[in-house]
Design a protein around this motif. Structure first.
Motif, PDB file in Angstrom:
ATOM      1  N   ASN A  45       0.686  -1.014  -0.059  1.00 27.22           N
ATOM      2  CA  ASN A  45       0.119  -0.022   0.051  1.00 27.22           C
ATOM      3  C   ASN A  45       0.790   1.307  -0.020  1.00 27.22           C
ATOM      4  O   ASN A  45       0.880   2.082   1.067  1.00 27.22           O
ATOM      5  CB  ASN A  45      -0.965   0.046   1.318  1.00 27.22           C
TER       6      ASN A  45
ATOM      7  N   GLU B  71      -3.135  -7.389   5.505  1.00 29.62           N
ATOM      8  CA  GLU B  71      -1.745  -7.297   5.673  1.00 29.62           C
ATOM      9  C   GLU B  71      -1.389  -8.234   6.728  1.00 29.62           C
ATOM     10  O   GLU B  71      -0.859  -9.271   6.592  1.00 29.62           O
ATOM     11  CB  GLU B  71      -1.152  -5.792   5.949  1.00 29.62           C
TER      12      GLU B  71
ATOM     13  N   GLN C 174      -7.027  -2.549   4.736  1.00 26.75           N
ATOM     14  CA  GLN C 174      -5.884  -2.895   3.978  1.00 26.75           C
ATOM     15  C   GLN C 174      -4.878  -3.526   5.181  1.00 26.75           C
ATOM     16  O   GLN C 174      -4.160  -4.297   4.832  1.00 26.75           O
ATOM     17  CB  GLN C 174      -5.173  -1.753   3.258  1.00 26.75           C
TER      18      GLN C 174
ATOM     19  N   ARG D 210     -11.308   2.084   5.143  1.00 24.26           N
ATOM     20  CA  ARG D 210     -10.809   1.268   4.152  1.00 24.26           C
ATOM     21  C   ARG D 210      -9.358   0.948   4.366  1.00 24.26           C
ATOM     22  O   ARG D 210      -8.875  -0.236   4.042  1.00 24.26           O
ATOM     23  CB  ARG D 210     -10.815   2.148   2.895  1.00 24.26           C
TER      24      ARG D 210
END
Ligand code: GAL
Length: 416
Positions: A63, A330, A326, A322
């Motif tokens: 990311n 992860e 993520q 959001r």
């Protein structure tokens, strides 16, 4: 591994207030992938921050536009962090994700409606098939799941300095009474038999003594109600715990778990009971496994894995929801776990991780964890077998117990 419904307590019947999966969030990941995520943990000290950094590095790789806001609050076992977190949650000021443990520890936060049910992520990422069944059970509250595990730690370990044991002609004790005999020898030579730290480390020692003395079934029964705290074996184990503690520096110990291990490294103490985050810490000191330090199961608990699992949550009202998703993805990923765990001194929660990445102590740990004959029990100190209220009652009673040594009074407080 020997996970089963009988070896783990699964939360049931909790009232979950509020509705899942509908938190309103302000700031999101932009179309260009930019955003921010604030992650709250207690991995700020040596041996812990390195693991977090490795996980964050992999998160950044996946990311690249998301800024990682590290809200770690130092203090072993989260003792300080938990107080800070409780205030934030009460004030409706949650981080985007916070550290917790698999198991009953989250009961309060679930009941208070602080957390979102993240089963949709489990479906999307197919985590149920990729995690041990017993772990998923420990993560489940009334059919719902509120956190994502990143690892498996082992609590029941006895760390030592091989050179010190050799100098005194000793091998690690296989029972607590053998430890007491060795303690007399060590004291005679001016060596502290056991180093210890703050109350949470004493609770950690207590769970290891109870496990060693009562065995996996007896220990597990303490939490399910099958083992009577007033019974003679439990009372004797509690008395033994106090005798073990008498062989430690409990009266003068001032630091957290790392300074307690430093005494073993320096050779002024022979043993320390601690979870396998100690492996990560000892490696940060440049020590090699089996030379600079070594480890065995805590006395009487060979072939038993007293487990705990660090897991991350999705608080309701997370400002960057959001990005928080993520982060959870992860934590539950192979690349995240294989970056994190070799640094953290833990083994991956995922069954499909790359075992070749685990060397030294961790090669041994992963072999034992995945051995079907290993018996798995849950940690008291690190959230698995006792809910918030019971655990807090034990903390309060333990402080008193180490002073007054009243096994009957302690048993009454601990029996839940
Ligand atoms: C535990 C946690 C471990 C480690 C340890 C010492 O509760 O699960 O990851 O951080 O505390 O701080």
């Amino acid at each position: 591994m020997g996970f089963s419904r009988r070896t783990l307590l699964v939360a049931g019947g909790l009232t979950v207030l509020g509705l899942p999966g509908c938190a309103v969030s302000g700031d999101e990941i932009g179309d260009d992938g930019s955003g921010k995520v604030e992650v709250f943990s207690w991995w700020a000290g040596p041996g812990e921050k390195e693991g977090l950094e490795a996980l964050v590095a992999d998160f950044r790789r996946v990311n690249p536009g998301v800024e990682f806001d590290n809200a770690a609050v130092a203090g072993g076992a989260g003792t300080v962090a938990r107080t800070v977190l409780a205030t934030r949650l009460e004030n409706d000021d949650p981080p985007d994700s916070y550290q917790a443990h698999a198991g009953l520890e989250l009961d309060n936060d679930v009941a208070a409606g602080y957390l979102e049910d993240v089963r949709y992520l489990y479906d999307q990422q197919r985590w149920r098939e990729r995690l041990p069944k017993g772990l998923v059970e420990a993560l489940t509250f009334d059919g719902k799941i509120y956190s994502v595990p990143v690892n498996i730690h082992r609590a029941n370990l006895l760390w030592h300095n091989p050179a010190v044991l050799k100098a005194h002609g000793l091998t690690p004790p296989i029972s607590w009474s053998q430890f007491l005999s060795q303690a007399a020898v060590l004291r005679g030579k001016g060596v502290l038999p056991l180093s210890i730290g703050p109350t949470w480390t004493q609770k950690h020692l207590l769970e290891c003594v109870l496990l060693g003395e009562l065995g996996a079934d007896g220990y597990t029964g303490l939490w399910s109600g099958a083992t009577d705290w007033k019974s003679a074996p439990v009372q004797e184990a509690l008395t033994l715990f106090v005798r073990v503690l008498d062989q430690s520096d409990v009266a003068t110990a001032a630091g957290d778990w790392q300074p307690a291990l430093d005494k073993v490294v320096a050779g002024t103490a022979a043993y320390n009971v601690m979870g396998d985050w100690a492996d990560a810490y000892l490696r940060t000191k440049g020590l090699a496994f089996q030379q600079g330090y070594s480890v065995v199961a805590s006395p009487g608990s060979e072939k038993v894995y007293d487990f705990l699992s660090d897991s991350f949550t999705l608080p309701r009202g997370a400002p960057h929801r959001r990005a928080a998703e993520q982060w959870l993805i992860e934590c539950g990923s192979v690349s995240g776990q294989d970056a994190f765990n070799p640094q953290k001194g833990s083994v991956p929660a995922r069954l499909d991780a790359d075992k070749a990445k685990y060397t030294g102590y961790l090669a041994q740990a992963i072999a034992e964890w995945t051995d079907s004959s290993t018996r798995v029990v849950g940690s008291l100190t690190h959230g698995v077998v006792a809910g918030t209220k019971r655990s807090a009652a034990i903390d309060a009673a333990l402080t008193l117990f180490v002073q007054d040594r009243d096994t009957v009074r302690f048993a009454a407080a601990a029996s839940g």
